[in-house]
Design a protein around this motif. Structure first.
Motif, PDB file in Angstrom:
ATOM      1  N   ILE A  24      -6.916  -0.740   0.105  1.00 31.07           N
ATOM      2  CA  ILE A  24      -5.755   0.351  -0.295  1.00 31.07           C
ATOM      3  C   ILE A  24      -5.048   0.008  -2.174  1.00 31.07           C
ATOM      4  N   LEU A  25      -5.322   1.108  -3.139  1.00 28.42           N
ATOM      5  CA  LEU A  25      -5.268   1.088  -3.656  1.00 28.42           C
ATOM      6  C   LEU A  25      -3.942   1.196  -4.977  1.00 28.42           C
ATOM      7  N   GLY A  26      -3.032   0.289  -5.266  1.00 30.93           N
ATOM      8  CA  GLY A  26      -2.099   0.291  -6.238  1.00 30.93           C
ATOM      9  C   GLY A  26      -1.745   0.989  -7.583  1.00 30.93           C
ATOM     10  N   CYS A  27      -0.948   1.203  -8.045  1.00 26.80           N
ATOM     11  CA  CYS A  27      -0.504   1.621  -9.788  1.00 26.80           C
ATOM     12  C   CYS A  27       0.453   1.235 -10.489  1.00 26.80           C
ATOM     13  N   ASN A  28       0.086   0.130 -10.759  1.00 26.96           N
ATOM     14  CA  ASN A  28       1.182  -0.052 -12.144  1.00 26.96           C
ATOM     15  C   ASN A  28       2.045   0.482 -13.038  1.00 26.96           C
ATOM     16  N   GLU A  29       2.132   1.357 -12.579  1.00 27.24           N
ATOM     17  CA  GLU A  29       3.007   2.928 -13.884  1.00 27.24           C
ATOM     18  C   GLU A  29       4.144   2.965 -13.139  1.00 27.24           C
ATOM     19  N   CYS A  30       4.360   4.284 -12.915  1.00 29.15           N
ATOM     20  CA  CYS A  30       5.634   5.360 -12.965  1.00 29.15           C
ATOM     21  C   CYS A  30       5.918   4.596 -11.586  1.00 29.15           C
ATOM     22  N   VAL A  31       4.332   4.721 -10.523  1.00 24.16           N
ATOM     23  CA  VAL A  31       4.817   4.779  -8.978  1.00 24.16           C
ATOM     24  C   VAL A  31       5.158   3.041  -8.914  1.00 24.16           C
ATOM     25  N   THR A  32       5.399   2.700  -9.792  1.00 19.59           N
ATOM     26  CA  THR A  32       6.009   1.484  -9.022  1.00 19.59           C
ATOM     27  C   THR A  32       7.084   1.412  -9.494  1.00 19.59           C
ATOM     28  N   VAL A  33       7.465   1.950 -10.816  1.00 22.29           N
ATOM     29  CA  VAL A  33       9.159   2.108 -10.575  1.00 22.29           C
ATOM     30  C   VAL A  33       9.534   3.379 -10.409  1.00 22.29           C
ATOM     31  N   CYS A  34       9.033   4.227  -9.495  1.00 26.01           N
ATOM     32  CA  CYS A  34       9.488   4.800  -8.493  1.00 26.01           C
ATOM     33  C   CYS A  34       9.701   3.863  -6.655  1.00 26.01           C
ATOM     34  N   GLU A  35       8.723   2.663  -7.074  1.00 24.10           N
ATOM     35  CA  GLU A  35       8.669   1.821  -6.103  1.00 24.10           C
ATOM     36  C   GLU A  35       8.700   2.700  -4.835  1.00 24.10           C
ATOM     37  N   ALA A  36       7.914   3.514  -4.654  1.00 29.58           N
ATOM     38  CA  ALA A  36       6.403   4.260  -4.187  1.00 29.58           C
ATOM     39  C   ALA A  36       5.252   3.479  -3.873  1.00 29.58           C
ATOM     40  N   GLY A  37       4.404   3.363  -4.834  1.00 31.31           N
ATOM     41  CA  GLY A  37       2.609   2.995  -4.782  1.00 31.31           C
ATOM     42  C   GLY A  37       2.589   1.308  -5.465  1.00 31.31           C
ATOM     43  N   GLY A  38       3.446   0.911  -6.037  1.00 32.84           N
ATOM     44  CA  GLY A  38       2.895  -0.098  -7.345  1.00 32.84           C
ATOM     45  C   GLY A  38       2.348  -1.763  -5.490  1.00 32.84           C
ATOM     46  N   LYS A  39       2.572  -2.682  -6.185  1.00 36.69           N
ATOM     47  CA  LYS A  39       2.010  -4.008  -5.846  1.00 36.69           C
ATOM     48  C   LYS A  39       2.795  -4.302  -4.435  1.00 36.69           C
ATOM     49  N   LYS A  40       4.213  -4.413  -4.568  1.00 35.78           N
ATOM     50  CA  LYS A  40       4.463  -4.533  -3.004  1.00 35.78           C
ATOM     51  C   LYS A  40       4.307  -3.200  -1.993  1.00 35.78           C
ATOM     52  N   GLU A  41       4.540  -2.260  -2.647  1.00 37.85           N
ATOM     53  CA  GLU A  41       4.318  -1.115  -1.608  1.00 37.85           C
ATOM     54  C   GLU A  41       3.054  -1.128  -0.820  1.00 37.85           C
ATOM     55  N   VAL A  42       1.837  -1.295  -1.996  1.00 37.99           N
ATOM     56  CA  VAL A  42       0.841  -2.034  -1.243  1.00 37.99           C
ATOM     57  C   VAL A  42       0.278  -2.717  -0.433  1.00 37.99           C
ATOM     58  N   GLY A  43       1.317  -4.171  -0.380  1.00 37.68           N
ATOM     59  CA  GLY A  43       1.481  -5.203   0.748  1.00 37.68           C
ATOM     60  C   GLY A  43       1.932  -4.237   1.945  1.00 37.68           C
ATOM     61  N   VAL A  44       2.959  -3.782   1.596  1.00 35.64           N
ATOM     62  CA  VAL A  44       3.996  -3.129   2.838  1.00 35.64           C
ATOM     63  C   VAL A  44       2.506  -2.416   3.580  1.00 35.64           C
ATOM     64  N   LEU A  45       2.448  -1.292   3.185  1.00 40.00           N
ATOM     65  CA  LEU A  45       1.518  -0.632   3.848  1.00 40.00           C
ATOM     66  C   LEU A  45       0.515  -1.393   4.220  1.00 40.00           C
ATOM     67  N   ALA A  46      -0.797  -1.901   3.891  1.00 36.95           N
ATOM     68  CA  ALA A  46      -1.499  -2.665   4.380  1.00 36.95           C
ATOM     69  C   ALA A  46      -1.556  -3.478   5.435  1.00 36.95           C
ATOM     70  N   SER A  47       0.034  -3.538   5.580  1.00 38.31           N
ATOM     71  CA  SER A  47       0.994  -5.139   6.501  1.00 38.31           C
ATOM     72  C   SER A  47       0.967  -4.071   7.149  1.00 38.31           C
ATOM     73  N   ALA A  48       1.222  -3.005   7.936  1.00 38.92           N
ATOM     74  CA  ALA A  48       1.369  -2.029   8.537  1.00 38.92           C
ATOM     75  C   ALA A  48       0.288  -1.307   9.508  1.00 38.92           C
ATOM     76  N   LEU A  49       0.059  -1.129   8.197  1.00 38.74           N
ATOM     77  CA  LEU A  49      -1.911  -0.746   8.596  1.00 38.74           C
ATOM     78  C   LEU A  49      -3.018  -1.825   9.133  1.00 38.74           C
ATOM     79  N   ARG A  50      -2.719  -3.322   8.987  1.00 43.09           N
ATOM     80  CA  ARG A  50      -3.345  -3.793  10.259  1.00 43.09           C
ATOM     81  C   ARG A  50      -2.310  -4.003  11.247  1.00 43.09           C
ATOM     82  N   MET A  51      -1.598  -4.483  10.838  1.00 39.17           N
ATOM     83  CA  MET A  51      -0.639  -3.974  12.438  1.00 39.17           C
ATOM     84  C   MET A  51      -1.431  -3.034  13.650  1.00 39.17           C
ATOM     85  N   TYR A  52      -1.056  -2.070  12.707  1.00 40.18           N
ATOM     86  CA  TYR A  52      -1.489  -0.914  13.451  1.00 40.18           C
ATOM     87  C   TYR A  52      -2.736  -0.409  14.316  1.00 40.18           C
ATOM     88  N   PHE A  53      -3.482  -1.206  13.414  1.00 39.28           N
ATOM     89  CA  PHE A  53      -4.433  -1.174  13.764  1.00 39.28           C
ATOM     90  C   PHE A  53      -5.376  -2.486  14.984  1.00 39.28           C
TER      91      PHE A  53
END
Lengths: 222, 116
Positions: A24-53
């Motif tokens: 899961i590859l995040g980006c520190n620029e625009c998508v971090t500011v709009c809370e869609a694809g920064g480090k935090k969202e990477v963590g949430v998506l990765a955690s949710a996917l791990r649980m799904y699998f």
């Protein structure tokens, strides 16, 4: 900045269902500011996917990396050594980042984790609105710093149209009429006479109408 | 007061319920927790003004996400009470344990090695 929205997790799952190693590859620029694809969202998506699998009885390795930017070679090179270890990469960057990852890692499956929406501003936390359509020929100097291309539903150059009432647009009563905003600001600037000047037909060849665009700056090229 | 409440609850202290992020809730489930309840101050009584409202929103996000990944959104719940309401805390603690027991163990533990 580029404003994006998280894709529903169901859509991402559909793409990566058959994978055993995921990045899961995040980006520190625009998508971090709009809370869609920064480090935090990477963590949430990765955690949710791990649980799904795990819930499906599959132990999938899901790694998390957030790059400074995904639209520059130098930052994308940071995953050069590890990129081919994965079955797929889910990029939470804007469409530019996703495509750049796909170009750079040609034989790697790359999926988008966000929907890229527009060029906009953060009006308040959790509210982003469109401000620019990157038309390539800026007319803000003539429109009191308010863009009728991105903010008028009809992209009128000499507005408002008949659909403007009480300062709002006819397509949505909550949407400000861009031309009303322009007139109000010209008044505040004491330059209402500028409103009388007609804007000429715009050169749309610098917009998408001229095909995919390119900026070449020989002076900064190495 | 010597109130008793279920012993299978592990309390994690935070300075304000507003400190709890969605990732904290998800990690708890990922590590094998069967349920998570966030206990914040009474709405309107937050020392930091809006911490408990933020917590409520995050609990709601976590609930939706857990539902989407098949863990079950009912396993996460938010309660509000004041620090003086010991008996109510004991009641809520019993309630969440009953809810989670009725739902059964966290489904990911069936396949997870070394689950908590």
């Amino acid at each position: 900045m580029i404003v994006a929205e998280k894709k529903p997790i169901e859509e991402i799952i559909e793409q990566v269902e058959d994978c055993e190693k995921l990045l899961i590859l995040g980006c520190n620029e625009c998508v971090t500011v709009c809370e869609a694809g920064g480090k935090k969202e990477v963590g949430v998506l990765a955690s949710a996917l791990r649980m799904y699998f795990l819930n499906q009885g599959k132990e999938v390795r899901i790694d998390e990396v957030t790059l400074e930017r995904q639209c520059d070679h130098e930052y994308l090179e940071e995953i050069r050594e590890v990129a081919d270890q994965y079955d797929a990469i889910v990029s939470l960057a804007c469409g530019v980042g996703v495509q750049f990852v796909a170009e750079k890692y040609h034989s790697q499956r790359v999926y988008p984790g966000v929907n890229t929406c527009f060029l906009g501003a953060t009006e308040q936390r959790g509210l982003w609105t469109e401000r620019c359509q990157a038309c390539g020929t800026c007319i803000l100097a003539y429109t009191a710093g308010i863009c009728p291309i991105s903010r008028c539903a009809k992209r009128l150059l000499n507005g408002p149209c008949g659909g403007s009432s009480n300062g709002k647009c006819e397509i949505n009563p909550e949407l400000d009429c861009a031309w009303q905003l322009i007139i109000d600001r010209l008044k505040a600037l004491g330059r209402l006479e500028d409103y009388e000047k007609l804007l000429e037909i715009k050169d749309w060849s610098t917009d998408r109408a001229g095909g995919p665009r390119k900026v070449i700056r020989e002076d900064v090229q190495i | 007061m010597r109130l008793s409440y279920p012993t299978n609850i592990r309390i994690i202290r935070v300075p304000c319920s507003g400190k709890v992020d969605i990732i904290h809730i998800l990690r708890a489930f990922e590590k094998g927790a069967d349920g998570v309840c966030v206990v914040g101050c009474i709405e309107g009584d937050c020392h930091f003004k809006t911490g408990n409202f933020r917590a409520r929103k995050r609990v709601e996000q976590a609930r939706k996400l857990l539902e989407s990944v098949g863990v079950g959104g009912e396993r996460v719940k938010m309660y509000n009470l004041s620090s003086g309401e010991g008996p109510l805390f004991a009641r809520y603690a019993t309630e969440i344990v009953d809810i989670v027991k009725a739902l059964g163990p966290n489904p990911i533990k069936r396949f997870k090695k070394n689950a908590a």
